[in-house]
Design an enzyme around this catalytic site. Structure first.
Site, PDB file in Angstrom:
ATOM      1  N   HIS A 286       0.815  -1.222   0.000  1.00 23.57           N
ATOM      2  CA  HIS A 286       0.000   0.000   0.000  1.00 23.57           C
ATOM      3  C   HIS A 286       0.849   1.273   0.000  1.00 23.57           C
ATOM      4  CE1 HIS A 286       0.928  -1.003   4.175  1.00 23.57           C
ATOM      5  NE2 HIS A 286       0.892   0.296   4.400  1.00 23.57           N
TER       6      HIS A 286
ATOM      7  N   GLY B  51      11.291   0.947   1.120  1.00 15.03           N
ATOM      8  CA  GLY B  51      12.024   0.070   0.199  1.00 15.03           C
ATOM      9  C   GLY B  51      12.807  -0.996   0.943  1.00 15.03           C
TER      10      GLY B  51
ATOM     11  N   GLU C 240      10.888  -4.391   1.269  1.00 15.04           N
ATOM     12  CA  GLU C 240      10.662  -4.869  -0.095  1.00 15.04           C
ATOM     13  C   GLU C 240      11.952  -5.474  -0.649  1.00 15.04           C
ATOM     14  OE1 GLU C 240       9.739  -1.749   1.131  1.00 15.04           O
ATOM     15  OE2 GLU C 240       7.722  -2.544   1.422  1.00 15.04           O
TER      16      GLU C 240
ATOM     17  N   HIS D 211      27.920  -2.284 -10.651  1.00 15.89           N
ATOM     18  CA  HIS D 211      28.778  -3.092  -9.783  1.00 15.89           C
ATOM     19  C   HIS D 211      28.135  -4.407  -9.361  1.00 15.89           C
ATOM     20  CE1 HIS D 211      31.824   0.124  -8.191  1.00 15.89           C
ATOM     21  NE2 HIS D 211      31.494   0.359  -9.448  1.00 15.89           N
TER      22      HIS D 211
HETATM   23  O1  LIG Z   1       9.932  -1.921   4.912  1.00 11.77           O
HETATM   24  C1  LIG Z   1       8.717  -1.886   4.826  1.00 11.77           C
HETATM   25  C2  LIG Z   1       7.984  -0.879   4.039  1.00 11.77           C
HETATM   26  O2  LIG Z   1       8.541   0.388   4.147  1.00 11.77           O
HETATM   27  C3  LIG Z   1       6.491  -0.841   4.274  1.00 11.77           C
HETATM   28  O3  LIG Z   1       5.951  -0.233   3.154  1.00 11.77           O
HETATM   29  C4  LIG Z   1       6.073  -0.099   5.542  1.00 11.77           C
HETATM   30  O4  LIG Z   1       6.613  -0.727   6.684  1.00 11.77           O
HETATM   31  C5  LIG Z   1       4.562   0.019   5.652  1.00 11.77           C
HETATM   32  O5  LIG Z   1       4.246   0.779   6.785  1.00 11.77           O
HETATM   33  P1  LIG Z   1       2.764   0.993   7.300  1.00 11.77           P
HETATM   34  O6  LIG Z   1       2.143  -0.374   7.460  1.00 11.77           O
HETATM   35  O7  LIG Z   1       2.918   1.708   8.596  1.00 11.77           O
HETATM   36  O8  LIG Z   1       2.024   1.795   6.253  1.00 11.77           O
END
Ligand SMILES: O=C[C@H](O)[C@H](O)[C@H](O)COP(=O)(O)O
Length: 148
Positions: A9, A69, A72, A99
């Site tokens: 999201h 990121g 992900e 690299h």
């Molecule tokens: O590393 C994870 C990502 O940045 C996620 O998109 C993030 O943790 C989502 O955060 P939230 O659930 O608070 O919107």
């Protein structure tokens, strides 16, 4: 070039902009979700799907997008054969290709303006691997570890 996308999201809006931008530039974009905005969804499945698609499609690239990121990139790198670089500037995007022969990049949709995010992504997509022996050697060491 074929480019596989995955997002949760937090990167949903950027993912749609990236898909439009890359399609307009002539790339074939394959969207592995999220396909609908759900503020409670979780990034792993979308990023793993994108990374699996990249590994199964040599010569393609992948972009995984979230808030930072970080998660992900971690998720994509669980897939054997995936080399996902966290790109947070045009230079880190270029270096990921030059690299590391990164076949995916992770980017934080909450970390950049749209204009800057698209520049970072364009730098990644446009840059080839250098094929320098020292980089080949290091990447092979990672592949050898992964194969054990
Ligand atoms: O590393 C994870 C990502 O940045 C996620 O998109 C993030 O943790 C989502 O955060 P939230 O659930 O608070 O919107």
């Amino acid at each position: 070039m074929r480019i596989h996308l995955g997002t949760d999201h937090a990167g949903f809006e950027l993912k749609n902009e990236v898909a439009r931008h890359l399609s307009e530039a002539g790339h074939e974009v394959i969207d592995h979700g999220a396909h609908v905005y759900d503020p409670q969804d979780d990034y792993p499945a979308f990023c793993i799907a994108a990374a699996e698609a990249v590994v199964a499609d040599p010569g393609s690239l992948g972009i995984v997008i979230g808030g930072s990121g970080n998660g992900e990139q971690i998720a994509a790198n669980k897939v054997k054969g995936a080399r996902c670089a966290l790109a947070w500037s045009e230079e880190t995007a270029r270096l990921g290709r030059e690299h590391n022969n990164a076949n995916l990049m992770g980017i934080g949709g909450r970390m950049h303006s749209l204009e800057d995010a698209l520049k970072i992504i364009d730098a990644f997509v446009a840059t080839p691997f250098s094929e320098d022996a020292r980089h080949e050697r290091r990447i092979q060491q990672l592949a050898d570890y992964e194969a054990k």
